[in-house]
Design a protein around this motif. Structure first.
Motif, PDB file in Angstrom:
ATOM      1  N   UNK A 209       0.849  -1.281  -0.157  1.00 26.96           N
ATOM      2  CA  UNK A 209       0.167   0.020  -0.013  1.00 26.96           C
ATOM      3  C   UNK A 209       0.907   1.122   0.083  1.00 26.96           C
ATOM      4  N   UNK A 210       2.096   1.112   0.898  1.00 29.98           N
ATOM      5  CA  UNK A 210       2.761   2.358   0.970  1.00 29.98           C
ATOM      6  C   UNK A 210       3.500   2.507  -0.568  1.00 29.98           C
ATOM      7  N   UNK A 211       3.869   1.242  -1.283  1.00 27.13           N
ATOM      8  CA  UNK A 211       4.530   1.469  -2.540  1.00 27.13           C
ATOM      9  C   UNK A 211       3.606   1.869  -3.456  1.00 27.13           C
ATOM     10  N   UNK A 212       2.405   1.540  -3.548  1.00 24.59           N
ATOM     11  CA  UNK A 212       1.461   2.235  -4.697  1.00 24.59           C
ATOM     12  C   UNK A 212       1.281   3.666  -4.223  1.00 24.59           C
ATOM     13  N   UNK A 213       1.176   4.085  -2.791  1.00 26.32           N
ATOM     14  CA  UNK A 213       0.921   5.595  -2.440  1.00 26.32           C
ATOM     15  C   UNK A 213       2.233   6.291  -3.004  1.00 26.32           C
ATOM     16  N   UNK A 214       3.254   5.634  -2.870  1.00 22.36           N
ATOM     17  CA  UNK A 214       4.623   6.588  -3.312  1.00 22.36           C
ATOM     18  C   UNK A 214       4.831   6.791  -4.769  1.00 22.36           C
ATOM     19  N   UNK A 215       4.474   5.718  -5.465  1.00 20.90           N
ATOM     20  CA  UNK A 215       4.406   5.826  -6.981  1.00 20.90           C
ATOM     21  C   UNK A 215       3.536   6.635  -7.576  1.00 20.90           C
ATOM     22  N   UNK A 216       2.469   6.815  -6.777  1.00 20.24           N
ATOM     23  CA  UNK A 216       1.262   7.917  -7.282  1.00 20.24           C
ATOM     24  C   UNK A 216       1.782   9.179  -6.987  1.00 20.24           C
ATOM     25  N   UNK A 217       2.484   9.280  -5.802  1.00 19.49           N
ATOM     26  CA  UNK A 217       3.039  10.676  -5.339  1.00 19.49           C
ATOM     27  C   UNK A 217       4.141  10.895  -6.325  1.00 19.49           C
ATOM     28  N   UNK A 218       5.048  10.009  -6.725  1.00 21.54           N
ATOM     29  CA  UNK A 218       6.013  10.349  -7.640  1.00 21.54           C
ATOM     30  C   UNK A 218       5.619  10.776  -8.830  1.00 21.54           C
ATOM     31  N   UNK A 219       4.297  10.682  -9.430  1.00 22.47           N
ATOM     32  CA  UNK A 219       4.112  11.140 -10.524  1.00 22.47           C
ATOM     33  C   UNK A 219       4.218  12.730 -10.603  1.00 22.47           C
ATOM     34  N   UNK A 220       3.799  13.392  -9.272  1.00 24.62           N
ATOM     35  CA  UNK A 220       3.971  14.824  -8.997  1.00 24.62           C
ATOM     36  C   UNK A 220       5.186  15.325  -8.236  1.00 24.62           C
ATOM     37  N   UNK A 221       5.954  14.316  -7.746  1.00 17.02           N
ATOM     38  CA  UNK A 221       7.105  14.897  -6.812  1.00 17.02           C
ATOM     39  C   UNK A 221       8.375  14.491  -7.800  1.00 17.02           C
ATOM     40  N   UNK A 222       8.532  13.908  -9.028  1.00 18.56           N
ATOM     41  CA  UNK A 222       9.460  13.862  -9.694  1.00 18.56           C
ATOM     42  C   UNK A 222       9.927  15.159 -10.342  1.00 18.56           C
ATOM     43  N   UNK A 223      11.345  15.237 -10.308  1.00 14.69           N
ATOM     44  CA  UNK A 223      11.799  16.595 -10.948  1.00 14.69           C
ATOM     45  C   UNK A 223      11.386  17.010 -12.465  1.00 14.69           C
ATOM     46  N   UNK A 224      10.735  18.377 -12.378  1.00 17.57           N
ATOM     47  CA  UNK A 224      10.734  19.397 -11.435  1.00 17.57           C
ATOM     48  C   UNK A 224       9.292  18.980 -10.552  1.00 17.57           C
ATOM     49  N   UNK A 225       9.393  18.927  -9.244  1.00 21.61           N
ATOM     50  CA  UNK A 225       8.508  18.761  -8.348  1.00 21.61           C
ATOM     51  C   UNK A 225       7.329  19.774  -8.290  1.00 21.61           C
ATOM     52  N   UNK A 226       6.280  18.972  -8.345  1.00 20.38           N
ATOM     53  CA  UNK A 226       4.898  20.245  -8.088  1.00 20.38           C
ATOM     54  C   UNK A 226       4.277  20.102  -6.738  1.00 20.38           C
ATOM     55  N   UNK A 227       5.118  19.256  -5.925  1.00 20.29           N
ATOM     56  CA  UNK A 227       4.646  19.239  -4.478  1.00 20.29           C
ATOM     57  C   UNK A 227       5.738  18.419  -3.744  1.00 20.29           C
ATOM     58  N   UNK A 228       5.947  18.734  -2.548  1.00 25.29           N
ATOM     59  CA  UNK A 228       6.842  18.015  -1.840  1.00 25.29           C
ATOM     60  C   UNK A 228       5.981  17.294  -0.757  1.00 25.29           C
ATOM     61  N   UNK A 229       6.823  16.142  -0.067  1.00 31.38           N
ATOM     62  CA  UNK A 229       5.986  15.488   0.978  1.00 31.38           C
ATOM     63  C   UNK A 229       6.156  16.035   2.387  1.00 31.38           C
ATOM     64  N   UNK A 230       7.311  16.770   2.557  1.00 25.40           N
ATOM     65  CA  UNK A 230       7.439  17.745   3.900  1.00 25.40           C
ATOM     66  C   UNK A 230       8.024  16.444   5.097  1.00 25.40           C
ATOM     67  N   UNK A 231       8.083  17.248   6.072  1.00 31.63           N
ATOM     68  CA  UNK A 231       8.033  16.077   7.310  1.00 31.63           C
ATOM     69  C   UNK A 231       6.837  15.388   7.470  1.00 31.63           C
ATOM     70  N   UNK A 232       5.730  15.656   7.103  1.00 32.93           N
ATOM     71  CA  UNK A 232       4.789  14.997   7.291  1.00 32.93           C
ATOM     72  C   UNK A 232       4.965  13.545   6.535  1.00 32.93           C
ATOM     73  N   UNK A 233       5.416  13.301   5.529  1.00 38.68           N
ATOM     74  CA  UNK A 233       5.652  12.528   4.914  1.00 38.68           C
ATOM     75  C   UNK A 233       6.870  11.442   5.190  1.00 38.68           C
ATOM     76  N   UNK A 234       8.035  12.069   5.243  1.00 34.71           N
ATOM     77  CA  UNK A 234       9.164  11.563   5.508  1.00 34.71           C
ATOM     78  C   UNK A 234       9.491  10.822   6.868  1.00 34.71           C
TER      79      UNK A 234
END
Length: 324
Positions: A209-234
């Motif tokens: 579930x984490x893998x799927x969520x991260x791959x989905x997030x990577x669509x918007x977080x790959x360079x150049x990032x449109x959003x950062x995960x912040x400390x909330x995510x990391x």
């Protein structure tokens, strides 16, 4: 049946993140939840100022929803699922408070180090005592040997060290577009395989579930990032992967699978120790990913290289535990 659940969990986690991100990112932008970039960081990063942060909320929402849906579909979530979510959301809450103070209250340092540490320790202690009630083994296996060490009540200190250490390690690694999204997805994928090898169904489902969520997030977080995960995510991801390593009893294998996080943390420790004792810096800048930027590597080259190292280490970790 199990294989289908695993596959659908990855797909569901991916789709949830991909579908909510186009709605959530503009919302963060309207609230002016933009990242402030450290002046002492690489100059090339100044252009990222204002990029929406707290994207970790999307990751946490996706992980929670996809995990609960898929475990309920199969047999219903048990204490294992709830314990993993407790650690993940608990550390995520700490990260959210840190981000909120930085971004909304305009206090650039966020929570103090002591406040963050106290919160991390409290969550870790709760995690230990819940595990203890289930008769969980306090032995730590030594990889590549038949030996294990029973830490007894010392296992509580080990859990605190592991959860706090790796939540901070992943947090330190989160400095380039897509760096943590990719390396963490690889690491969680490796632990999904290890959990599967032990028939730990719920841990495996949570991991993918984490893998799927991260791959989905990577669509918007790959360079150049449109959003950062912040400390909330990391912070949440670091706490979660340490909890998974503990619950699968592959605690020390995390040092191999999570080698990128380990080496990033060591680079900071070495840099600080060297500067305080000799006045000299070992690296041009720490964490390590900034060093490679300053020697001339492009951001994308650094990220792909670290992903590759993470993948090789994940394969090695699986090989050590499953095939050796």
């Amino acid at each position: 049946m199990m294989e289908q659940v695993i596959l659908f969990t990855i797909i569901l986690g991916f789709l949830i993140t991909v579908l909510i991100s186009p709605l959530f990112i503009p919302f963060l932008r309207r609230l002016k939840f933009g990242q402030s970039i450290r002046e002492e960081g690489p100059k090339s990063h100044q252009k990222k100022t204002g990029t929406p942060t707290m994207g970790g909320l999307m990751i946490l929402f996706s992980i929670t929803l996809s995990t609960l849906i898929m475990t309920a579909k199969f047999q219903g979530p048990t204490s294992t699922t709830y314990l993993l979510l407790l650690v993940t959301l608990g550390f995520g809450l700490l990260g959210f408070l840190d981000d909120f103070i930085k971004v909304v209250m305009k206090r650039n340092l966020g929570l103090t180090s002591l406040q963050k540490l106290i919160g991390q320790i409290i969550i870790s202690i709760i995690f230990f005592f819940v595990l203890k009630q289930t008769g969980f083994s306090t032995e730590v296996a030594i990889p590549l040997t038949d030996f294990s060490i029973d830490l007894g009540w010392g296992y509580a200190l080990f859990i605190i060290f592991w959860l706090v250490g790796f939540s901070n390690a992943v947090n330190l690694t989160d400095g380039l577009d897509g760096l943590v999204s990719g390396t963490a997805a690889i690491a969680f994928g490796a632990f999904a395989v290890l959990a599967w090898s032990q028939s730990l169904f719920e841990v495996s489902v949570f991991s993918v579930a984490v893998v799927g969520a991260l791959l989905g997030f990577l669509v918007f977080n790959a360079h150049p990032a449109k959003v950062f995960m912040g400390d909330t995510g990391s912070l949440a991801l670091g706490g979660a992967i340490a909890a998974i390593a503990i619950m699968t009893k592959f605690e020390l294998i995390l040092l191999i699978i999570g080698f990128v996080f380990v080496i990033e943390t060591l680079s900071v420790i070495i840099q600080v120790a060297s500067f305080k004792t000799t006045g000299k810096r070992v690296f041009k800048m720490s964490p390590l990913h900034h060093h490679y930027e300053l020697v001339g590597w492009s951001e994308w080259r650094v990220v792909v290289t670290f992903w590759t190292v993470g993948l090789l280490c994940a394969i090695l970790g699986i090989y050590v535990e499953v095939w050796m």
